[in-house]
Design an enzyme around this catalytic site. Structure first.
Site, short mmCIF file in Angstrom:
data_model
loop_
_atom_site.label_atom_id
_atom_site.label_comp_id
_atom_site.label_asym_id
_atom_site.label_seq_id
_atom_site.Cartn_x
_atom_site.Cartn_y
_atom_site.Cartn_z
N ALA A 1 -6.30 -8.11 -3.05
CA ALA A 1 -6.46 -6.71 -2.64
C ALA A 1 -6.37 -6.63 -1.12
O ALA A 1 -6.71 -7.59 -0.41
CB ALA A 1 -7.79 -6.14 -3.11
N LYS B 1 -4.04 -1.60 -2.75
CA LYS B 1 -3.13 -2.73 -2.93
C LYS B 1 -1.71 -2.29 -2.61
O LYS B 1 -1.41 -1.11 -2.60
CB LYS B 1 -3.21 -3.26 -4.36
CG LYS B 1 -4.56 -3.87 -4.71
CD LYS B 1 -4.70 -4.27 -6.17
CE LYS B 1 -3.53 -5.03 -6.72
NZ LYS B 1 -3.20 -6.25 -5.92
N GLU C 1 2.18 -4.58 -10.18
CA GLU C 1 0.78 -5.00 -10.23
C GLU C 1 -0.05 -4.05 -11.09
O GLU C 1 -0.86 -4.48 -11.91
CB GLU C 1 0.21 -5.08 -8.81
CG GLU C 1 0.77 -6.24 -8.00
CD GLU C 1 0.37 -6.21 -6.54
OE1 GLU C 1 0.59 -7.23 -5.86
OE2 GLU C 1 -0.15 -5.18 -6.06
#
Length: 223
Positions: A83, A94, A103
């Site tokens: 992160a 992110k 992601e």
């Protein structure tokens, strides 16, 4: 300890969350690279991985870890990723590595999100790190104006002097000047803007666990 050593520490610690016999979701970035390197020791105990970027796929395959397409497998037991920021509730920013869309897809496919980071990523309120937003290029200028109305300054991310192109063929806006006090509402709002592919606030797909690298060792946060 150096930041690199802290990343290696949490990458190793994340192995405890890998479920033997199950495919693992793997994120993207320098901290995740440490996890991928550590995961090589378990490659005979897992079928393989679902990866969130071309870069992570290449690293996994180079270590002999099979990579599956997300559409060919069902729910994943765990997704392990880094992160850029994480708040006390496990909400994250992110996308510093431009892989935020994939992601978020793999995170949504997983029962559990384990964030691995060093303690410098912990913030009270999201927004100090420039917020990445993947956008369809023809909408970039209008989306930038919408962020300006919220007090943000959105700039197209460049690479070698030209707009960076993501693995999905899109562009990234990096937005500064925001204070994201209600991450869930903010994520929902921006997701509705035409031309936004993915906003880099992970509130609906927040972390369940965060392994923080500190000079005193790995600190485990649960949300």
């Amino acid at each position: 300890m150096t930041q690199d050593e802290l990343k290696a520490l949490v990458g190793q610690a994340a192995l405890a969350y890998v479920v033997p016999g199950e495919i693992v979701g793997v994120g993207t970035g320098s901290t995740v690279n440490k996890f991928i390197d550590a995961l090589a020791a378990l490659k005979d105990h897992i079928p393989g991985a679902v990866s969130s970027s071309e870069a992570s796929t290449a690293r996994l395959q180079a270590l002999g870890i099979p990579v599956f397409e997300a559409n060919t497998v069902g729910e994943l037991a765990v997704y392990i990723d880094g992160a850029d920021e994480i708040d006390p509730a496990g909400h994250m920013v992110k996308g510093g590595g431009a892989a935020l869309t994939r992601e978020k897809i793999v995170a949504a496919q997983s029962r559990r999100f384990v964030c691995i980071a060093d303690e410098s990523k912990v913030v009270r309120t999201l927004g100090a790190f420039p917020l990445p937003v993947e956008v369809i290029p023809m909408a970039a200028a209008r989306i930038a104006r919408q962020f300006a109305a919220l007090g943000g300054d959105a700039r197209v991310r460049l690479k070698d002097g030209v707009p960076l192109v993501t693995d999905n063929g899109q562009h990234i806006l990096d937005v500064t000047g925001l204070q994201i006090s209600d991450p869930l509402a903010f994520e929902s709002q921006v997701n509705q803007w035409p031309g936004v592919v993915t906003v880099g606030v992970f509130a609906h797909q927040k972390a369940d666990v965060c392994l923080l690298g500190t000079p005193g060792g790995v600190k485990t946060l649960t949300f």
